[in-house]
Scaffold this motif. Sequence first.
Motif, short mmCIF file in Angstrom:
data_model
loop_
_atom_site.label_atom_id
_atom_site.label_comp_id
_atom_site.label_asym_id
_atom_site.label_seq_id
_atom_site.Cartn_x
_atom_site.Cartn_y
_atom_site.Cartn_z
N ALA A 141 0.83 -1.21 0.00
CA ALA A 141 0.00 0.00 0.00
C ALA A 141 0.86 1.25 0.00
O ALA A 141 0.54 2.25 -0.65
CB ALA A 141 -0.92 0.00 1.22
N ILE A 142 1.98 1.21 0.73
CA ILE A 142 2.89 2.35 0.76
C ILE A 142 3.48 2.59 -0.62
O ILE A 142 3.58 3.73 -1.10
CB ILE A 142 3.99 2.11 1.81
CG1 ILE A 142 3.38 2.13 3.22
CG2 ILE A 142 5.09 3.17 1.70
CD1 ILE A 142 4.33 1.69 4.31
N GLU A 143 3.88 1.51 -1.30
CA GLU A 143 4.43 1.64 -2.65
C GLU A 143 3.39 2.21 -3.61
O GLU A 143 3.69 3.04 -4.46
CB GLU A 143 4.92 0.28 -3.15
CG GLU A 143 6.13 -0.27 -2.43
CD GLU A 143 7.40 0.53 -2.69
OE1 GLU A 143 7.49 1.18 -3.75
OE2 GLU A 143 8.29 0.51 -1.82
N ALA A 342 11.41 9.65 5.15
CA ALA A 342 11.88 8.54 4.30
C ALA A 342 11.50 7.16 4.80
O ALA A 342 11.07 6.30 4.01
CB ALA A 342 13.39 8.64 4.09
N PRO A 343 11.64 6.85 6.11
CA PRO A 343 11.30 5.49 6.55
C PRO A 343 9.84 5.12 6.36
O PRO A 343 9.49 3.94 6.38
CB PRO A 343 11.66 5.52 8.04
CG PRO A 343 12.69 6.60 8.17
CD PRO A 343 12.25 7.64 7.20
N MET A 344 8.97 6.11 6.15
CA MET A 344 7.53 5.86 5.96
C MET A 344 7.13 5.88 4.50
O MET A 344 5.95 5.72 4.18
CB MET A 344 6.72 6.95 6.70
CG MET A 344 7.13 7.17 8.12
SD MET A 344 6.81 5.74 9.17
CE MET A 344 7.61 6.26 10.69
N LEU A 345 8.09 6.06 3.60
CA LEU A 345 7.81 6.20 2.18
C LEU A 345 8.19 4.92 1.42
O LEU A 345 8.65 3.94 2.02
CB LEU A 345 8.58 7.40 1.64
CG LEU A 345 8.15 8.77 2.20
CD1 LEU A 345 9.09 9.87 1.71
CD2 LEU A 345 6.70 9.09 1.84
N PRO A 346 8.00 4.90 0.10
CA PRO A 346 8.34 3.71 -0.69
C PRO A 346 9.80 3.28 -0.53
O PRO A 346 10.66 4.04 -0.09
CB PRO A 346 8.04 4.15 -2.12
CG PRO A 346 6.93 5.13 -1.96
CD PRO A 346 7.26 5.89 -0.71
N ARG A 347 10.08 2.07 -0.95
CA ARG A 347 11.36 1.42 -0.70
C ARG A 347 12.55 2.21 -1.24
O ARG A 347 13.64 2.19 -0.65
CB ARG A 347 11.35 0.01 -1.30
CG ARG A 347 12.60 -0.82 -1.00
CD ARG A 347 12.77 -1.06 0.48
NE ARG A 347 14.03 -1.73 0.80
CZ ARG A 347 14.13 -2.99 1.24
NH1 ARG A 347 13.02 -3.71 1.40
NH2 ARG A 347 15.29 -3.52 1.51
N ALA A 348 12.39 2.93 -2.34
CA ALA A 348 13.50 3.70 -2.90
C ALA A 348 14.00 4.73 -1.90
O ALA A 348 15.21 4.96 -1.77
CB ALA A 348 13.08 4.38 -4.20
N ASP A 461 -2.55 5.31 6.89
CA ASP A 461 -1.93 6.63 6.81
C ASP A 461 -0.62 6.63 7.61
O ASP A 461 -0.53 7.20 8.69
CB ASP A 461 -2.89 7.69 7.34
CG ASP A 461 -2.39 9.11 7.11
OD1 ASP A 461 -1.38 9.28 6.38
OD2 ASP A 461 -2.98 10.05 7.67
N VAL A 462 0.40 6.00 7.07
CA VAL A 462 1.64 5.79 7.81
C VAL A 462 2.32 7.11 8.14
O VAL A 462 2.71 7.36 9.29
CB VAL A 462 2.60 4.88 7.01
CG1 VAL A 462 3.89 4.65 7.78
CG2 VAL A 462 1.93 3.54 6.72
N LEU A 463 2.47 7.98 7.14
CA LEU A 463 3.14 9.26 7.38
C LEU A 463 2.30 10.14 8.29
O LEU A 463 2.83 10.81 9.19
CB LEU A 463 3.41 9.95 6.05
CG LEU A 463 4.35 11.17 6.08
CD1 LEU A 463 5.70 10.79 6.67
CD2 LEU A 463 4.52 11.74 4.67
N GLY A 464 1.01 10.15 8.09
CA GLY A 464 0.13 10.93 8.95
C GLY A 464 0.14 10.43 10.38
O GLY A 464 0.11 11.22 11.33
#
Length: 701
Positions: A141-143, A342-348, A461-464
Amino acid sequence: MRKSVLVTSLLATVTLAGVGFAQSGAPSATTARPAAAQPTSLGPTSTPGKPQLGDFGVDLTAMDRTVAPGDDFYRYVNGQWMARTEIPADRSSWGGFGILRDLSDQRTRALIEDVARQPNAPGTVGEKVGVAYASFMDEAAIEAKGTAPLKPYLARIDAIATPADLATAFATATRRGIDVPIGAGVQQDLKNNTVYTVYTGQGGLGLPDRDYYLADTPKFVEVRTKYVPHIANMLRLAGRPGPDGAARRIFELEKQIAQVHWTQVENRQIDKIYNPVPTGELAKRMPGFDWATMLSASRIPSLPQVIVAQPSAMTGIARILGATPMSTLKEYLAYHTIENAAPMLPRAFVDENFAFYGTTLSGTPQLRDRWKRGVSVVNGSMGEAVGELYVQRYFTPDAKAKADALVKNLVRAMDARLSKLEWMAPETRVKARAKLAAFTPKIGYPEKFRDYTALRVVPGDVLGNAERAANFEYDRQLAKVGKPVDRSEWFMTPQTVNAYANPLLNEIVFPAAILQPPFFDPNADPAVNYGGIGAVIGHEITHHFDDQGRKFDPQGNVAEWWTPQDVARFKTYTDRVVAQYAAYEPIPGGKVNGELTLGENIADLAGTTIAYDAYKLSLNGRRAPVIDGFTGDQRFFLGFGQVWQTKAREAAIRQQLTTDPHTPGAFRAYAVRNLDAWYDAFKVKPGQTYYLTPAQRIKVW
């Protein structure tokens, strides 16, 4: 998201002096930079370097008995462990602390997954814990969302047009846990600890310390050459324009800020970082920045003064900000916002973040498993909620009772030392003993656990969720202003493998997770427990009397309560501590900074001494038995030596030597060379490497 340096670190080395088992390493899921479902034991197949504890609590297989204790006590106690142990690929260092931290993570994962499987009513802590963990673990879902969650934050930065907008953005960043050059936070007043006040202090660097920007050593130069491309890569991933040019400008801005930062040694001087400035005079004394807007946007209550930790640095930073083009400041804020998220965003983003902060800075080759990073997310946002479950399952009343008894014996031993301390004036000794008598030991877990009702956790909502957790903690701190100081508050969760002393509250604190082997085992030989957790307890007790802790009076306020003669005589001892540790060289060309590590080294020396005294008190005049050929005194020192089992990567050691007030682990074991009892126990003779004559042995307390 990474918590603000201002809020978490401004006073950390002086008001929360830990036993230090801080490890530099790969960033966790909640940090952009440095800092088996149901395991119940340190199983040999899953834990590298696992201690094979003998009948009395010492890992005899770790020892290298071909080494004479006087030539290298650390190798004598841990040589075989060093030879057979490999640092796990996802760690920058490994040892007793790492093993226990790994165990704590595994246990915490089991607790989180158990809670998530249970039916939880909406809004309950159980539901929030489960949602926070599940949302982070849903990598697909994050990706799929890509950079969409990040865009609103960057759009607000792009809209900055005025100095007031910038000050507001700095306040917002601080609330979200982003380290910026100027921000504000709440802490007890160092000179009136019955109230909370507002502090501001230096920040804003992307590298661990000013030396990484300014020192010309080859390794620091190498880090700098890799940092600029890293900045560009993060900006490029987020779709920012002109990433290469922006990266160079961001680095040059940070370098300017680094040039005015105080050094790590300067920051340790507790009396020097207390500088009250009338709130209305901040802009006059430190021009170039909109202080009034920053404080207002930070929701800081109106107070007559703000405590400025590093006045010259803050004056310099304000001047630099005022002279820097707004376009560069916006690029800077955009980068740090991306990095923090960054740790909450896509793998890149995760991989680029780790490649620099994990591998380049700490030498760690492999990113931690996602579930471990997920545990860090939950611990960072709702740590005490998990901690309450942790102690119910893993911390027995018997362990707490025996730990309480150890603490009482250590306090007795310290009091006996103080009562006959020849170099201290009689009137000062009376006050010192009163300070010790007023100690509050906290063992295992807090009396009351934190209320997370106001924290909102949203599925997916990981970043939120990270932002709301940071805001929740920030608001919790702000709410303290104007209220009585909460003396029951803990600053570590029960599942944290560490301990600390807080001189403002005149307390020593030992979370449940450190009260287990190799530090403490309710069923182990008392000699080993006193050498292990006893030395840790002694370490924390004596932090209240180290070179900075001694500046807090018996009521816990910063004040000069020693006579000038006491101070002068104490300095003759501390100068010797500085010199002894400054001679240690953990890596080629990298020596211990004796000034930076002074407080921790004093605590190690004195803590081991009073732990030994307390062990003797516990015998009540009885002779200790000989077990497996080892006397009681030998077992005490073996227990102490095995606490410091440590292997670390060179980059991690270099970072520790630059930024950490703790001497690298193996060298902490050599505190024993200052204890007469160690010489008697192991028949250490002149001519052996670590032999000191009686006159050379440092006896601070």
